[in-house]
Scaffold this active site. Structure first.
Site, mmCIF file in Angstrom:
data_model
loop_
_atom_site.group_PDB
_atom_site.id
_atom_site.type_symbol
_atom_site.label_atom_id
_atom_site.label_comp_id
_atom_site.label_asym_id
_atom_site.label_seq_id
_atom_site.Cartn_x
_atom_site.Cartn_y
_atom_site.Cartn_z
ATOM 1 N N HIS A 1 0.857 -1.111 -0.050
ATOM 2 C CA HIS A 1 -0.082 0.109 0.116
ATOM 3 C C HIS A 1 0.738 1.254 0.026
ATOM 4 C CE1 HIS A 1 1.541 -0.070 3.968
ATOM 5 N NE2 HIS A 1 0.588 0.881 4.406
ATOM 6 N N HIS B 1 1.831 7.002 -0.053
ATOM 7 C CA HIS B 1 0.924 6.173 0.923
ATOM 8 C C HIS B 1 -0.614 6.091 0.362
ATOM 9 C CE1 HIS B 1 -1.052 4.883 4.562
ATOM 10 N NE2 HIS B 1 0.062 4.326 4.823
#
Length: 644
Positions: free
Chosen positions: A540, A555
């Site tokens: 992620h 992010h």
């Protein structure tokens, strides 16, 4: 020859690689499972029972010792392959050479070498040792080269996944097929139709498997192509046993899961190796072993498929314990099943069914221990950590090879023996070694894992979150000159100030200054030319470092570490050089929203304190396209720099 920048694999190349996996695992099954069976039941037949048993004992101990030696040789094999440069690539020459030489030598080991042991026992033992270690080394060259070449076949992640899936299918069929056909084939090709066959039957069976192995190696060499890319130039150092022990001493979670897996490996290798002896000498039904092997192949596929279901409902520790208790129940039933085929098949299946799931649990904990060690030790040892499991697999196989030979002697399951000739004492000795010893080892594995392994999914998520907070803080470039660096948005959507992010850590710029985007697309692209410095296992987030020294954390989502990678695909690896606009991550937005999480993509310059002023060049709320410049970073000249 190798090719430059090729990403699409042909179906022929994919099938060739799958056939290579088939041949590789069928060869490994013959080597580790049935060479010992041949040695104990047929190789030595001098008429002197004591001498035959002595030769069996010495030869099986030689095999065990040489396999331990091979553990120390493996790192040098990896280095040799890395340094290989030919017009045919790094890997294919070793796959072909290793596959050919190892197949020929293993076939020789399935003979009595012209009765040499009857003329000179010492001469035979010396020659056997030389041939075995030579075969094992060349097989390791083939095995390491074959599995290491997967990234070189294509630079496209989707293509790699397809090829890996094909290889897994080939590997499963190849490894399972050997157990299914071994006894029917040996007995069919034998001149004397006994329950264990004869020398000719074993030789013909070995000839079939070795021929398939050699053909599959040549198929890989002829029908696959290696690509040249920047990814392959960023080689990690090959890790040796000394390096592994250093890693274990510093990373306690890696050490404890390795310890639990070590006891588990030795236990399952002993039982798995002795199962064919049980069917042959305890039940007197060697062909029934084929039924069990067929069932085992399907159970392995079912077990792997059910793993996500169980892992979502039970913690790793609980699932590991439950699976091993289930295996212990199988051992208990196996020990009292006697000659009842139905009970034996149920018991053996109970023991075999959990094994793929246990493997996946251990693999996940070892993978997660990479971040645990990174947080604890301050450096990342991914290749080192992941090299622990194959080492333990080989160690367990080596121990099992030595144990099986001694068990065969203690139980009287040697040349000329049949089910009717095994005494009550022999049966008791056999069952003690096949059931009691592995059961104790499994209990130890349960205790170690339950008491010492604390790396749960939640704990790992906390560690990753902590690493995100500190990543890139200390990166600086002492050689940079004063200049302005522009940073593009890596994703399409609505631009936001970082202070507007619904997360205290990011909004207070604790991770660094930058911006955020409310995404309307699921493709994350490189915002500038950079090197990939960090790829989180949860996929992620990614950390980049530009040539100007700007450390950037991208992010995806808030709290998305909890998804453990579900809904995310990573297209890069650490050390890879990427160009602006190159795809880094792809994510499925509905997965994030279904979990009740925020899908905001945060872009933070993590080494802000090492750089100059940072400012948005576009207004918050603006719709932006991936690749649009939205941020300026002013680099300050370092001490000693000269600027115009």
């Amino acid at each position: 020859m190798s090719t430059e920048g090729k990403s699409k694999m042909t179906m022929g190349g994919r099938l060739a690689y799958s056939f290579g996996a088939f041949g590789n695992d069928s060869f490994y099954g013959l080597l580790c499972g049935y060479l010992i069976m041949f040695i104990t039941s047929h190789l030595f037949d001098t008429g002197n029972h004591a001498l035959d048993n002595k030769m069996i004992s010495i030869v099986t101990l030689i095999i065990m010792c040489l396999r331990f030696v091979e553990l120390f040789i493996d790192p040098f094999i990896g280095n040799a392959i890395d340094r290989t440069k030919t017009r045919w690539g790094h890997f294919r020459p070793w796959v072909v050479i290793g596959g050919t030489v190892s197949a020929v030598i293993l076939l020789i080991l399935f003979t009595n070498m012209g009765g040499l042991y009857k003329k000179s026992a010492i001469g035979y033992l010396i020659l056997f040792g030389i041939l075995y270690i030579t075969m094992d080394i060349f097989y390791s060259f083939k095995d390491v080269g074959f599995w290491s070449m997967l990234p070189s076949l294509t630079t496209d992640s989707r293509e790699r996944e397809k090829t890996a899936a094909f290889a897994r299918v080939g590997s499963t069929i190849g490894g399972g097929m050997v157990g299914i056909i071994v006894m029917p084939a040996v007995i069919y090709f034998s001149a004397t139709k006994t329950s264990t066959g004869d020398d000719r039957g074993w030789f013909v069976f070995a000839l079939i498997i070795c021929s398939l192995s050699m053909l599959s190696a040549w198929g890989v060499g002829i029908f696959t192509r290696e690509t040249n890319s920047d990814i392959r130039k960023n080689k990690k150092d090959t890790i040796g046993i000394v390096g592994i022990f250093k890693a274990l001493s510093g990373n306690d979670q890696l050490m404890w899961v390795a310890c639990a897996y070590l006891f588990y490996c030795v236990a399952i290798n002993i039982i798995n190796s002795l199962e064919v002896y049980y069917f042959t000498y305890i039940m007197g039904a060697p062909k029934a072993f084929s039924i069990f092997s067929t069932i085992n192949v399907f159970l392995g596929i079912i077990g792997t498929s059910l793993f996500p279901f169980f892992s979502q409902r039970l913690s790793r520790k609980s699932l590991f314990t439950c699976l091993l208790i289930f295996m212990l129940c199988g051992i208990a039933l196996f020990s009292v099943a006697g000659n009842n085929l139905a009970l034996v098949l149920i018991a053996a299946s109970m023991f075999g069914f959990p094994q793929p799931m246990v493997f996946l649990i251990v693999l996940m904990v070892i993978t997660d221990s990479v971040e645990y060690g990174q947080l604890k030790l301050g450096h990342r040892d991914e290749s080192l950590a992941l090299s622990v499991r194959p080492l333990l697999d080989k160690f367990g196989g080596a121990v099992a090879n030595g144990v099986v030979g001694q068990v065969a002697i203690l139980a009287g399951m040697t040349t000329g023996a049949t089910a009717s000739s095994i005494t009550a004492t022999g049966r008791t000795n056999f069952k003690l070694m096949m059931f009691a010893v592995p059961a104790v080892l499994l209990v130890i594995a349960i205790c170690v894992f339950a008491k010492k392994v604390i790396l749960s999914e939640q704990k790992h998520a906390e560690i990753v979150a902590e690493l995100e907070k500190t990543w890139g803080k200390h990166i600086s470039d002492d050689k940079s000159a004063a200049k302005t660096v522009t940073v593009a948005t890596p994703i399409t959507g609505k631009l936001m100030k970082i202070s507007e992010v619904n997360d205290h850590f990011f909004s207070t710029r604790s991770a660094g200054d930058g911006f955020a985007v409310k995404p309307s697309d699921g493709r994350v692209l490189a915002p500038f030319d950079a090197q990939v410095k960090q790829v989180f296992t949860t996929r992620h987030a990614v950390g980049l470092l530009s040539k100007d020294g700007v450390a950037l954390l991208i992010h995806v989502g808030i709290g998305t570490v909890k998804l453990k990678g579900t809904g995310f695909v990573s297209y890069v690896e650490e050390g890879q050089e990427v160009k602006k606009g190159q795809e880094l991550i792809e994510f499925w937005d509905p997965t994030i929203k279904k979990a009740g999480l925020d899908d905001t993509v945060v872009v933070a310059v993590t080494n802000t304190q090492k750089l100059g002023p940072i400012a948005l060049t576009e207004t918050s709320g603006t719709e932006v396209q991936a690749g649009d410049n939205v941020l300026q970073v002013e680099l300050q000249a370092k001490s000693g720099d000269k600027t115009n």
